[in-house]
Scaffold this motif. Structure first.
Motif, PDB file in Angstrom:
ATOM      1  N   LEU A   1     111.151  73.465 150.093  1.00  0.00           N
ATOM      2  CA  LEU A   1     110.693  74.323 151.207  1.00  0.00           C
ATOM      3  C   LEU A   1     109.780  73.223 151.558  1.00  0.00           C
ATOM      4  O   LEU A   1     109.315  73.756 152.807  1.00  0.00           O
ATOM      5  CB  LEU A   1     110.775  75.405 150.358  1.00  0.00           C
ATOM      6  CG  LEU A   1     111.993  76.066 150.624  1.00  0.00           C
ATOM      7  CD1 LEU A   1     111.455  77.341 149.834  1.00  0.00           C
ATOM      8  CD2 LEU A   1     113.109  76.404 151.690  1.00  0.00           C
TER       9      LEU A   1
ATOM     10  N   ARG B   1     111.505  80.726 156.378  1.00  0.00           N
ATOM     11  CA  ARG B   1     110.605  79.268 154.874  1.00  0.00           C
ATOM     12  C   ARG B   1     109.782  80.113 154.684  1.00  0.00           C
ATOM     13  O   ARG B   1     109.628  79.440 152.961  1.00  0.00           O
ATOM     14  CB  ARG B   1     111.329  77.896 155.752  1.00  0.00           C
ATOM     15  CG  ARG B   1     110.709  76.771 154.832  1.00  0.00           C
ATOM     16  CD  ARG B   1     110.333  75.828 155.547  1.00  0.00           C
ATOM     17  NE  ARG B   1     111.893  74.837 156.115  1.00  0.00           N
ATOM     18  CZ  ARG B   1     111.750  75.202 157.432  1.00  0.00           C
ATOM     19  NH1 ARG B   1     110.884  74.930 157.954  1.00  0.00           N
ATOM     20  NH2 ARG B   1     113.423  74.566 157.818  1.00  0.00           N
TER      21      ARG B   1
ATOM     22  N   MET C   1     110.065  82.653 152.323  1.00  0.00           N
ATOM     23  CA  MET C   1     110.993  81.453 151.048  1.00  0.00           C
ATOM     24  C   MET C   1     109.710  81.054 149.959  1.00  0.00           C
ATOM     25  O   MET C   1     110.073  80.814 149.012  1.00  0.00           O
ATOM     26  CB  MET C   1     112.521  80.872 151.070  1.00  0.00           C
ATOM     27  CG  MET C   1     113.488  81.674 151.665  1.00  0.00           C
ATOM     28  SD  MET C   1     114.313  83.254 151.118  1.00  0.00           S
ATOM     29  CE  MET C   1     114.338  82.169 148.958  1.00  0.00           C
TER      30      MET C   1
ATOM     31  N   ILE D   1     107.814  83.716 147.945  1.00  0.00           N
ATOM     32  CA  ILE D   1     108.793  83.522 147.035  1.00  0.00           C
ATOM     33  C   ILE D   1     108.768  82.980 145.818  1.00  0.00           C
ATOM     34  O   ILE D   1     108.532  83.328 144.569  1.00  0.00           O
ATOM     35  CB  ILE D   1     110.423  85.015 147.218  1.00  0.00           C
ATOM     36  CG1 ILE D   1     110.237  85.693 148.048  1.00  0.00           C
ATOM     37  CG2 ILE D   1     111.091  84.550 146.144  1.00  0.00           C
ATOM     38  CD1 ILE D   1     111.537  86.432 148.672  1.00  0.00           C
ATOM     39  N   PHE D   2     109.204  81.999 145.814  1.00  0.00           N
ATOM     40  CA  PHE D   2     109.130  80.438 144.750  1.00  0.00           C
ATOM     41  C   PHE D   2     108.142  79.884 144.309  1.00  0.00           C
ATOM     42  O   PHE D   2     107.737  79.654 143.260  1.00  0.00           O
ATOM     43  CB  PHE D   2     110.410  79.728 145.648  1.00  0.00           C
ATOM     44  CG  PHE D   2     111.219  79.651 145.584  1.00  0.00           C
ATOM     45  CD1 PHE D   2     112.184  79.240 144.820  1.00  0.00           C
ATOM     46  CD2 PHE D   2     112.468  79.271 146.530  1.00  0.00           C
ATOM     47  CE1 PHE D   2     113.313  79.764 144.595  1.00  0.00           C
ATOM     48  CE2 PHE D   2     112.988  79.788 146.872  1.00  0.00           C
ATOM     49  CZ  PHE D   2     114.409  79.671 145.961  1.00  0.00           C
TER      50      PHE D   2
END
Length: 178
Positions: free
Chosen positions: A112, A141, A144, A147-148
């Motif tokens: 990402l 993006r 995400m 979150i990651f």
């Protein structure tokens, strides 16, 4: 390979790879998430550790299972030792799952981030009189990545905790004079 290395039990030798590479993966993952200026330069380190640490953990687990079978084959294992080995084995299996999850989430985070950097390189200068609005893909993006990133932080903590718990349980077995 998982039984013996040059006549010595493989498990006490192979666990050291997991003891080194799992905490390194956790540490580099946390640094990668929390220190953005280092990401572009050191992503390859996180990728490499994400490949090595799960393999080292798996090898430690496999050699431990073989070591336990070897000790059980003698037929004189005291019940309290078997209970300690089961606790050690349980911690090791949890560690393996957390390390594998950390590796996958860290690799997704790296991907990402690489996509974000590539997209930012393709964006031209902001229009005169203001800042360009971020396209929806860039916002998605970034969400995400958050979150990651949180996943990497949580899994790094869990991986580190279970490396400690597994190693502590194993050391107590080795040094208790069974």
């Amino acid at each position: 390979m998982f039984d013996e290395i040059m006549g010595l039990p493989a498990h006490p030798l192979l666990v050291h790879a997991a003891i080194v590479f799992v905490p390194l993966l956790a540490l580099v993952g946390v640094i990668h998430v929390l220190v953005p200026p280092l990401r572009a330069r050191f992503s390859w380190v996180l990728v490499l550790l994400s490949l090595i640490a799960p393999v080292a953990s798996w090898m430690a687990k496999e050699s431990g299972e073989r070591f336990e079978r070897r000790m059980n084959a003698k037929g004189d294992m005291p019940p309290d030792l078997a209970a300690k080995i089961n606790v050690h084995q349980d911690h090791g299996e949890k560690m393996l799952w957390f390390v594998c999850a950390l590796a996958v989430v860290a690799l997704l985070f790296v991907a990402l981030d690489a996509g974000r950097r590539r997209a930012n390189a393709n964006v031209g200068p902001a229009p005169a009189g203001g800042e360009a609005a971020a396209p929806p893909a860039a916002r998605g993006r970034m969400i995400m990545m958050i979150i990651f990133g949180l996943g990497v932080l949580a899994l790094a903590g869990l991986s580190g905790w279970y490396v400690y718990k597994t190693g502590d349980a194993g050391a107590r077995i080795a040094w208790s004079g069974f």
